[in-house]
Design an enzyme around this catalytic site. Structure first.
Site, PDB file in Angstrom:
ATOM      1  N   PRO A 179       0.741  -1.304   0.107  1.00 42.82           N
ATOM      2  CA  PRO A 179      -0.091  -0.070  -0.055  1.00 42.82           C
ATOM      3  C   PRO A 179       0.848   1.329  -0.028  1.00 42.82           C
ATOM      4  O   PRO A 179       2.038   1.393   0.439  1.00 42.82           O
ATOM      5  CB  PRO A 179      -0.855  -0.169   1.415  1.00 42.82           C
ATOM      6  CG  PRO A 179      -0.899  -1.551   1.619  1.00 42.82           C
ATOM      7  CD  PRO A 179       0.529  -2.137   1.093  1.00 42.82           C
ATOM      8  N   PHE A 180       0.391   2.407  -0.482  1.00 41.90           N
ATOM      9  CA  PHE A 180       0.845   3.711  -0.481  1.00 41.90           C
ATOM     10  C   PHE A 180       2.260   3.655  -1.312  1.00 41.90           C
ATOM     11  O   PHE A 180       3.105   4.542  -1.004  1.00 41.90           O
ATOM     12  CB  PHE A 180       0.934   4.298   0.727  1.00 41.90           C
ATOM     13  CG  PHE A 180      -0.231   3.901   1.682  1.00 41.90           C
ATOM     14  CD1 PHE A 180      -1.240   4.740   1.354  1.00 41.90           C
ATOM     15  CD2 PHE A 180      -0.105   3.211   2.753  1.00 41.90           C
ATOM     16  CE1 PHE A 180      -2.356   4.472   2.180  1.00 41.90           C
ATOM     17  CE2 PHE A 180      -1.502   2.976   3.547  1.00 41.90           C
ATOM     18  CZ  PHE A 180      -2.341   3.549   3.377  1.00 41.90           C
ATOM     19  N   ARG A 181       2.327   2.801  -2.270  1.00 44.59           N
ATOM     20  CA  ARG A 181       3.580   3.013  -2.864  1.00 44.59           C
ATOM     21  C   ARG A 181       4.986   2.314  -2.235  1.00 44.59           C
ATOM     22  O   ARG A 181       5.875   2.551  -2.769  1.00 44.59           O
ATOM     23  CB  ARG A 181       4.051   3.746  -3.653  1.00 44.59           C
ATOM     24  CG  ARG A 181       2.635   4.200  -4.977  1.00 44.59           C
ATOM     25  CD  ARG A 181       2.979   5.422  -5.932  1.00 44.59           C
ATOM     26  NE  ARG A 181       1.915   5.656  -6.927  1.00 44.59           N
ATOM     27  CZ  ARG A 181       1.857   4.832  -7.820  1.00 44.59           C
ATOM     28  NH1 ARG A 181       2.818   4.138  -8.203  1.00 44.59           N
ATOM     29  NH2 ARG A 181       0.801   5.384  -8.604  1.00 44.59           N
ATOM     30  N   LEU A 182       4.605   1.885  -0.982  1.00 46.88           N
ATOM     31  CA  LEU A 182       5.494   1.444  -0.070  1.00 46.88           C
ATOM     32  C   LEU A 182       6.210   0.120  -0.319  1.00 46.88           C
ATOM     33  O   LEU A 182       6.050  -1.010   0.404  1.00 46.88           O
ATOM     34  CB  LEU A 182       5.205   1.594   1.341  1.00 46.88           C
ATOM     35  CG  LEU A 182       5.084   2.962   1.641  1.00 46.88           C
ATOM     36  CD1 LEU A 182       4.470   3.276   3.181  1.00 46.88           C
ATOM     37  CD2 LEU A 182       5.966   4.048   1.420  1.00 46.88           C
ATOM     38  N   HIS A 183       6.287  -0.148  -1.897  1.00 49.07           N
ATOM     39  CA  HIS A 183       6.550  -1.594  -2.200  1.00 49.07           C
ATOM     40  C   HIS A 183       7.776  -2.333  -1.494  1.00 49.07           C
ATOM     41  O   HIS A 183       8.653  -1.458  -0.960  1.00 49.07           O
ATOM     42  CB  HIS A 183       6.778  -1.506  -3.785  1.00 49.07           C
ATOM     43  CG  HIS A 183       5.859  -1.018  -4.479  1.00 49.07           C
ATOM     44  ND1 HIS A 183       4.285  -1.111  -4.084  1.00 49.07           N
ATOM     45  CD2 HIS A 183       5.799  -0.005  -5.456  1.00 49.07           C
ATOM     46  CE1 HIS A 183       3.734  -0.179  -5.076  1.00 49.07           C
ATOM     47  NE2 HIS A 183       4.642   0.502  -5.575  1.00 49.07           N
TER      48      HIS A 183
END
Length: 203
Positions: A179-183
């Site tokens: 989520p939230f581009r916190l890959h």
């Protein structure tokens, strides 16, 4: 922040075993061609090119694809025997990057795979000068008909220029959507003395 964001979801053990787990999941979830992979090659002058191919075999020895050795990718793999692969499974929101050296598979292995293909695909492999200029679609279909007539009876032999290439990985990177581009990204690198080691990477 959700506490699950603090947990490493990509394990740090054997990357080939992990590839097998993710590949098995993709075969269950991807609607079309879970074995489709982007293959990037380059000329000796380092001019890159990339295209989609199908993975046909894999294991501890590496990742195998088959192609016309006279095609652009075949020529580049012969001239500059290193490449990279990218699997992107949209249904899983995961991807795997693989980098390594290339070698041609043994003739017996290429023969066995060619024999497993459908007859129409075998005829097509003979008829196609892959990557060469083509005057018209009709010209190609005429060559297929002529080739089919030549092999009307009996088995279709593998063309000598049609072969397989095996990518022997020295680096494998796993990417998982968060989520939230916190890959999450984990890169494995193989050395002659230490085997596989891994580290997390910033997304």
């Amino acid at each position: 922040m959700d506490e699950t964001q603090l947990i490493d979801a990509i394990p740090s053990e054997d990357p080939l075993a992990l590839f097998g787990e993710w590949f098995a999941l993709a075969r269950k979830s991807e609607p079309n061609d879970p074995e489709a992979v982007a293959l990037a090659t380059a000329t000796p002058e380092a001019a890159p090119s990339v295209r989609m191919v199908l993975l046909k075999d894999w294991g501890p020895e590496g990742f195998v694809i088959y192609t016309n050795g006279h095609s652009r990718k075949g020529g580049e793999l012969h001239a500059n025997p290193q490449a990279s692969m990218l699997f992107h499974w949209k249904s899983l929101r995961r991807q795997i990057r693989i980098e390594g050296r290339i070698h041609e598979v043994p003739a017996a292995m290429a023969d066995a795979y060619f024999a497993s293909r459908g007859r129409d695909s075998q005829i097509g492999a003979h008829a196609s000068d892959q990557s060469a200029p083509l005057g018209s679609r009709g010209e190609f279909l005429a060559r297929i008909a002529k080739t089919g007539a030549r092999y009307l009876v009996g088995s279709v032999p593998r063309p000598p220029h049609w072969t397989g290439f095996c990518l022997v990985p020295h680096a494998i990177e796993f990417w998982m959507d968060r989520p939230f581009r916190l890959h999450e990204r984990r890169r494995f690198v193989r050395s002659e003395t230490q085997g596989w080691t891994s580290t997390l990477l910033y997304p």
